[in-house]
Design a protein around this motif. Structure first.
Motif, short mmCIF file in Angstrom:
data_model
loop_
_atom_site.label_atom_id
_atom_site.label_comp_id
_atom_site.label_asym_id
_atom_site.label_seq_id
_atom_site.Cartn_x
_atom_site.Cartn_y
_atom_site.Cartn_z
N THR A 135 0.85 -1.19 0.00
CA THR A 135 0.00 0.00 0.00
C THR A 135 0.89 1.24 0.00
N GLN A 136 0.65 2.12 -0.96
CA GLN A 136 1.48 3.32 -1.06
C GLN A 136 0.80 4.49 -0.34
N TYR A 137 1.56 5.12 0.55
CA TYR A 137 1.09 6.29 1.29
C TYR A 137 1.84 7.52 0.80
N THR A 138 1.14 8.69 0.80
CA THR A 138 1.74 9.93 0.30
C THR A 138 1.68 11.01 1.38
N PHE A 139 2.83 11.62 1.65
CA PHE A 139 2.88 12.73 2.60
C PHE A 139 2.36 13.98 1.89
N THR A 140 1.34 14.62 2.49
CA THR A 140 0.73 15.79 1.86
C THR A 140 0.73 16.97 2.84
N ALA A 141 0.44 18.13 2.28
CA ALA A 141 0.41 19.34 3.11
C ALA A 141 -0.86 19.41 3.95
N ASP A 142 -2.00 18.99 3.37
CA ASP A 142 -3.25 19.22 4.10
C ASP A 142 -4.34 18.18 3.83
N ASP A 143 -4.03 17.06 3.20
CA ASP A 143 -5.07 16.07 2.88
C ASP A 143 -4.77 14.77 3.61
N ASP A 144 -5.64 14.41 4.55
CA ASP A 144 -5.43 13.21 5.36
C ASP A 144 -6.35 12.06 4.95
N SER A 145 -7.03 12.22 3.81
CA SER A 145 -7.98 11.20 3.39
C SER A 145 -7.27 10.00 2.78
N GLY A 146 -7.92 8.83 2.83
CA GLY A 146 -7.39 7.64 2.18
C GLY A 146 -6.00 7.29 2.67
N ASN A 147 -5.08 7.18 1.74
CA ASN A 147 -3.71 6.82 2.08
C ASN A 147 -2.80 8.03 2.16
N ASN A 148 -3.38 9.20 2.30
CA ASN A 148 -2.59 10.42 2.45
C ASN A 148 -2.22 10.64 3.92
N ILE A 149 -1.03 11.15 4.16
CA ILE A 149 -0.56 11.46 5.51
C ILE A 149 -0.40 12.97 5.59
N SER A 150 -1.32 13.64 6.28
CA SER A 150 -1.33 15.11 6.33
C SER A 150 -0.31 15.63 7.34
N LEU A 151 0.45 16.63 6.90
CA LEU A 151 1.45 17.25 7.78
C LEU A 151 1.08 18.70 8.09
N ASP A 152 -0.18 19.12 7.86
CA ASP A 152 -0.54 20.54 7.94
C ASP A 152 -0.60 21.06 9.38
N ARG A 153 -0.75 20.22 10.39
CA ARG A 153 -0.89 20.71 11.76
C ARG A 153 0.38 20.54 12.58
N LEU A 154 1.46 20.18 11.90
CA LEU A 154 2.69 19.95 12.64
C LEU A 154 3.40 21.27 12.93
N THR A 155 4.11 21.29 14.04
CA THR A 155 4.86 22.48 14.45
C THR A 155 6.28 22.40 13.89
N ALA A 170 0.37 6.97 13.02
CA ALA A 170 -1.09 7.14 13.15
C ALA A 170 -1.83 6.61 11.93
N LYS A 171 -1.18 6.64 10.81
CA LYS A 171 -1.84 6.19 9.58
C LYS A 171 -1.76 4.67 9.43
N ILE A 172 -0.59 4.08 9.70
CA ILE A 172 -0.43 2.65 9.39
C ILE A 172 -0.63 1.74 10.61
N ASP A 173 -0.47 2.28 11.83
CA ASP A 173 -0.62 1.43 13.02
C ASP A 173 -1.08 2.27 14.21
N PRO A 174 -2.26 2.88 14.07
CA PRO A 174 -2.70 3.84 15.09
C PRO A 174 -2.92 3.22 16.47
N THR A 175 -3.29 1.96 16.53
CA THR A 175 -3.58 1.34 17.83
C THR A 175 -2.45 0.45 18.32
N GLY A 176 -1.37 0.41 17.56
CA GLY A 176 -0.26 -0.44 17.96
C GLY A 176 -0.57 -1.92 17.85
#
Length: 642
Positions: A135-155, A170-176
């Motif tokens: 499964t391919q995941y994409t780091f994005t600026a503001d889209d957390d839908s599907g397989n996107n990993i949103s980085l917009d709220r990071l400090t 949080a995207k691939i193993d949120p509950t451990g």
């Protein structure tokens, strides 16, 4: 006192002398040759029997002479088979030994099971991808839908890299829930082969990976030795099948001009350069291995080549049926009623032999059956009676409906280049790949192929129709398919139908080629952009697949596919049976020959010692006859009156 001879007495004495002369000639002939007479008339009533027996003896001798040549051929073929059996047995042992090792640990994993983020710059991550378990995941600026990993709220501070890692977690193993995943600050640890596809994040600034897993020297040498043995066994197989005797190629199917097996590679490196295992793989079905097909611009028109993946392209001909060749047009007489069955993935015809022109591995395009049945399929097998086709279970290429078409309804079955066949594209010029490999035939007749993408700078590529180019596939087999009945006596014959393209030998070539090809271990680097996934099981799948094919080539008992000369056991048994039959027949012919010659000799021959004695007696008699005749001829009336 001697009387003056009369004419009658003179003739009588002369005839007696001639008779004695004839007896001397006869006995002299018998004494020198041992024969009763110089011609058949001298044998009297026995002449008819002698002529018949000599004619039969001539036929018997001709059979024995011809059978001597045939015996040499069978001995030579048996010697080749013994060589092949021994070499294949050795390779099978090596393959089984290699198969017993831990193949899962051979495939390199360039990520080493660990990724560390150290960059605190957002732009180093935005737009990057990571492929985890397919499964391919994409780091994005503001889209957390599907397989996107949103980085917009990071400090954006010194903890930014750790925050990015937390977003990944949080995207691939949120509950451990996955015990094999470990997240420790900016480091993500995982099992080998988890990162198994194109992952551009691995090339980002500040991203490091653990020490890459590679094959050990022992693993590398083990694989290299196996591939070297596979290649040398292929060379041996080609040499053994190109054997000649009596001025002809014994495995050539009656073709005495060409060596039946064309194996143009002189080294493993040359072989792996052609079958690199990435763009061109060694064909894994018999239809591709034995395919001989050529199409020209006359049938295709112009071509359009579109890149649809890293090394994957479609070739679409201007003429829709440009790559197709009509095999069957279904009607009442050719197929009868057609029954489609999605559960068994089969088509059944009511006419015997309806599908006999098709064979396993054929790429089949069905048209004229409406949207329900039109499509592209790969033949898995054809029943012995030719009434049923079973197709390979390929997603999107299966029978999808259960119904009948009465009297065939004009449905057209067309064949194309078999999946796995290598297309010779050498006529397209130096700036074009010389080989492409068919991986799929589409329902519209276009081809999906793989090739070296470095030759193409534009997409799509348009190729105008021209008489300068053609597209072809060429089988390794260059012989014929003649089956001969060799008559070895008046009432017996043996069948010579073993050729180098028999399934037994094709399976051996296929199994050996699967192992000898390049990149048997998937060495794609996840940090490179490519289409598809790293197959951690590629080596294991190839080895196990080759093992199954090899075993089928050695002894395929229980295989539902009905094939002639399907395995080495069957071929060797047939040759041995022919050899035993020929030897037994020759023994009988030799006995017949001996008996005939003995019978002829008993009628034609005499005791030469006895004939010599008779000749001496005849010579004495002849001498006496001449003496009497001379004395009689010397007496005249004057002598008589004196």
């Amino acid at each position: 006192m001697v009387r003056v001879p009369t004419y009658a007495s003179y003739m009588s004495m002369l005839n007696n002398a001639l008779t004695n002369k004839a007896m001397l000639d006869l006995y002299s002939f018998q004494a020198s040759t041992g024969l009763k007479a110089p011609n058949y008339s001298g044998y009297g009533m026995d002449s008819y029997s002698i002529v018949n027996m000599e004619a039969t003896l001539g036929v018997t001798s001709n059979f024995l002479n011809n059978n001597t040549l045939l015996e040499i051929e069978l001995e030579t073929m048996n010697t080749s088979m013994e060589t092949i059996n021994n070499a294949i047995s050795d390779f099978k042992s090596a393959l089984n030994s290699f198969n017993g090792s831990d193949l899962a640990n051979i495939t390199p994993d360039y990520t080493g099971g660990e990724i560390t983020f150290s960059s605190n710059t957002p732009t180093d991550y935005i737009g990057r991808t990571i492929t985890i378990n397919g499964t391919q995941y994409t780091f994005t600026a503001d889209d957390d839908s599907g397989n996107n990993i949103s980085l917009d709220r990071l400090t954006e501070d010194d903890t930014y890299a750790e925050q990015v890692m937390n977003q990944l977690k949080a995207k691939i193993d949120p509950t451990g829930a996955n015990p094999n995943y470990t997240f420790d600050g900016t480091t993500f640890s995982f099992p080998l082969y988890t990162i198994n596809g194109s992952s551009t994040i691995l090339d980002a600034p500040g991203v490091t990976t653990g020490e890459a897993h590679t094959m050990s020297n022992e693993q590398y040498e083990s694989l290299k030795n196996l591939q070297t043995l596979a290649f040398s066994t292929m060379q041996m197989l080609a040499d053994a099948l190109n054997v000649t005797a009596s001025g002809r190629y014994l495995f050539g199917g009656g073709n005495s001009v060409n060596a039946p097996v064309n194996f143009p590679f002189s080294s493993l490196e040359e072989f792996q350069s052609y079958y690199d295992g990435v763009n061109i793989s060694f064909p894994e079905n018999s239809a591709a291995n034995l395919s001989n097909r050529t199409v020209t611009a006359d049938s295709t028109g112009s071509l359009e080549i579109n890149q649809i993946g890293d090394n994957t392209f479609t070739i679409t001909p201007e003429n829709a049926d440009g790559f197709l060749e009509t095999s069957i047009v279904a009607n009442a007489s050719t197929t009868g009623t057609l029954t489609f069955n999605s559960d068994t993935n089969t088509i059944n015809a009511t006419q015997y032999g309806a599908f006999n022109t098709l064979k396993a591995g054929d790429s089949l395009v069905i048209s004229g059956g409406g949207d329900t049945h039109n499509g592209s399929f790969v033949v898995k097998s054809v029943s012995a009676d030719g009434k049923t086709i079973t197709f390979e279970d390929i997603p999107g290429q299966n029978i999808t409906a259960n119904d009948q078409i009465v009297d065939g309804g004009g449905v057209t079955f067309s064949t194309s280049f078999p999946v796995g066949s290598v297309l010779d594209m050498s006529g397209f010029g130096s700036n074009f790949p010389t080989e492409m490999q068919v991986t799929q035939v589409n329902a519209d007749g276009s081809l999906v192929v793989t090739t070296d993408p470095g030759y193409f700078n534009t997409n799509p590529v348009e190729i105008e129709a021209s008489s300068k180019w053609s597209i072809s596939t060429s089988s390794y087999y260059k012989g014929g398919n003649l089956t001969t009945e060799q008559r070895i006596s008046e009432n017996q014959s043996i069948t010579m139908d073993i050729t180098a393209n028999d399934p037994a030998f094709e399976k051996l070539f296929r199994a050996l080629g699967m192992i000898a090809q390049g990149n048997i271990v998937d060495t794609q680097n996840p940090s490179a952009v490519f289409d598809g996934l790293i197959n951690a099981d590629k080596a294991q799948e190839l080895v196990q697949g080759a093992t199954a094919v090899l075993q089928s080539g050695i002894n395929s008992s229980g295989d539902p596919n009905v094939e002639t000369n399907a395995n080495l056991y069957e071929v060797s048994a047939k040759l041995n049976a022919n050899y035993v039959t020929l030897n037994s027949n020759n023994e009988n012919l030799t006995l017949v020959q001996t008996n005939l010659q003995s019978s002829i000799d008993s009628l034609k021959n005499v005791d030469q010692t006895e004939a010599t004695v008779k000749a001496l007696l005849a010579a004495n008699n002849l001498s006496a006859s001449y003496s009497v005749l001379q004395n009689a001829m010397s007496v005249s009336l004057l002598n008589y009156l004196d």
